[in-house]
Design an enzyme around this catalytic site. Structure first.
Site, mmCIF file in Angstrom:
data_model
loop_
_atom_site.group_PDB
_atom_site.id
_atom_site.type_symbol
_atom_site.label_atom_id
_atom_site.label_comp_id
_atom_site.label_asym_id
_atom_site.label_seq_id
_atom_site.Cartn_x
_atom_site.Cartn_y
_atom_site.Cartn_z
ATOM 1 N N CYS A 7 0.742 -1.109 -0.045
ATOM 2 C CA CYS A 7 0.113 -0.108 -0.092
ATOM 3 C C CYS A 7 0.835 1.032 0.005
ATOM 4 O O CYS A 7 0.561 2.352 -0.829
ATOM 5 C CB CYS A 7 -0.947 0.073 1.197
ATOM 6 S SG CYS A 7 -2.349 -1.029 1.075
ATOM 7 N N ASP A 30 10.449 -6.620 -8.679
ATOM 8 C CA ASP A 30 10.668 -7.179 -7.591
ATOM 9 C C ASP A 30 12.095 -6.708 -7.013
ATOM 10 O O ASP A 30 12.990 -6.662 -7.771
ATOM 11 C CB ASP A 30 10.509 -8.613 -7.582
ATOM 12 C CG ASP A 30 10.432 -9.279 -6.362
ATOM 13 O OD1 ASP A 30 9.250 -9.917 -6.075
ATOM 14 O OD2 ASP A 30 11.476 -9.246 -5.556
ATOM 15 N N HIS A 100 -0.634 -9.901 -4.735
ATOM 16 C CA HIS A 100 0.257 -9.741 -5.706
ATOM 17 C C HIS A 100 0.525 -10.769 -6.909
ATOM 18 O O HIS A 100 0.281 -11.752 -6.320
ATOM 19 C CB HIS A 100 1.644 -9.085 -5.491
ATOM 20 C CG HIS A 100 2.218 -9.861 -4.289
ATOM 21 N ND1 HIS A 100 1.803 -9.941 -3.254
ATOM 22 C CD2 HIS A 100 3.401 -10.816 -4.291
ATOM 23 C CE1 HIS A 100 2.781 -10.891 -2.432
ATOM 24 N NE2 HIS A 100 3.377 -11.556 -3.147
HETATM 25 P P1 DGP Z 1 5.749 -13.329 -1.482
HETATM 26 O O1 DGP Z 1 6.516 -13.982 -0.988
HETATM 27 O O2 DGP Z 1 4.987 -13.966 -2.950
HETATM 28 O O3 DGP Z 1 4.573 -12.562 -0.835
HETATM 29 O O4 DGP Z 1 6.558 -12.115 -2.696
HETATM 30 C C1 DGP Z 1 6.895 -10.878 -2.174
HETATM 31 C C2 DGP Z 1 7.762 -10.212 -3.043
HETATM 32 O O5 DGP Z 1 7.944 -8.940 -2.636
HETATM 33 C C3 DGP Z 1 9.029 -10.840 -2.849
HETATM 34 O O6 DGP Z 1 9.500 -11.559 -4.103
HETATM 35 C C4 DGP Z 1 10.018 -9.658 -2.759
HETATM 36 C C5 DGP Z 1 9.173 -8.368 -2.737
HETATM 37 N N1 DGP Z 1 9.366 -7.365 -2.102
HETATM 38 C C6 DGP Z 1 9.432 -7.204 -0.671
HETATM 39 N N2 DGP Z 1 9.707 -6.022 -0.244
HETATM 40 C C7 DGP Z 1 9.734 -5.273 -1.393
HETATM 41 C C8 DGP Z 1 9.921 -3.843 -1.480
HETATM 42 O O7 DGP Z 1 10.056 -2.901 -0.684
HETATM 43 N N3 DGP Z 1 10.048 -3.561 -2.938
HETATM 44 C C9 DGP Z 1 10.079 -4.176 -3.977
HETATM 45 N N4 DGP Z 1 9.987 -3.738 -5.197
HETATM 46 N N5 DGP Z 1 9.754 -5.597 -3.723
HETATM 47 C C10 DGP Z 1 9.512 -6.220 -2.493
#
Ligand code: DGP
Length: 114
Positions: A7, A30, A100
Site C-alpha cells: 500500500c 521485485d 500480488h
Molecule cells: P511473496 O513471497 O509471494 O509474498 O512475494 C513478495 C515479494 O515482494 C518478494 O519477491 C520480494 C518483494 N518485495 C518485498 N519488499 C519489497 C520492496 O520493498 N520493494 C519491492 N520492489 N519488492 C519487494
C-alpha cells in the site's frame, strides 16, 4: 492499509522501479528478482491475498491478469514465455500480505512449480 508495504508503494511513499501504473493497478520490479524479468502486479486497493477477494470486482481481477500479459509483452518476454504466480498463505511462502502476482520470465524456467 496504513502499515502495508505494498500500500505504501502504491501511494508512492516507498519508491519502486515502476513499469506500469493506472488508477487501479501498479506493476513494479521485485526488489529481489528471482528471474531475469521479475515484475510484481498489484491492485492499489488492499486485499490481503487470493483468499480475501469477496469485495474485489471482477473487472479489477480481470484487469490484473490482462495487465500482467501486457507487461510481459512490453518487456519482450511474451514470445519466449513466462509464468504468473500468486503465493497464498504460509505453505506457499506468501511474505507480503497484499495481493500480488509475480510475472517471471526472461529465461528458461524450471518445469517444477513446487
Ligand atoms: P511473496 O513471497 O509471494 O509474498 O512475494 C513478495 C515479494 O515482494 C518478494 O519477491 C520480494 C518483494 N518485495 C518485498 N519488499 C519489497 C520492496 O520493498 N520493494 C519491492 N520492489 N519488492 C519487494
Amino acid at each position: 492499509m496504513s502499515d502495508c508495504l505494498f500500500c505504501k508503494i502504491a501511494r508512492g511513499e516507498i519508491p519502486c522501479d515502476k513499469v506500469y501504473e493506472d488508477n487501479d493497478i501498479l506493476a513494479f520490479r521485485d526488489i529481489h528478482p528471482q528471474t531475469a524479468c521479475h515484475v510484481l502486479i498489484i491492485p492499489k486497493d488492499h486485499f490481503p491475498g487470493l483468499k480475501e477477494l469477496e469485495s474485489a470486482s471482477d473487472a479489477l481481477l480481470a484487469g490484473l491478469l490482462r495487465k500482467a500479459a501486457a507487461v510481459a509483452k512490453s518487456a519482450g518476454i511474451d514470445g519466449s514465455g513466462y509464468r504468473l504466480v500468486s503465493n497464498c498463505g504460509r505453505d506457499a511462502c506468501q511474505s507480503v500480505q497484499h495481493l500480488h502476482f509475480h510475472l517471471l520470465g526472461g529465461q528458461q524456467l524450471s518445469d517444477r512449480m513446487s
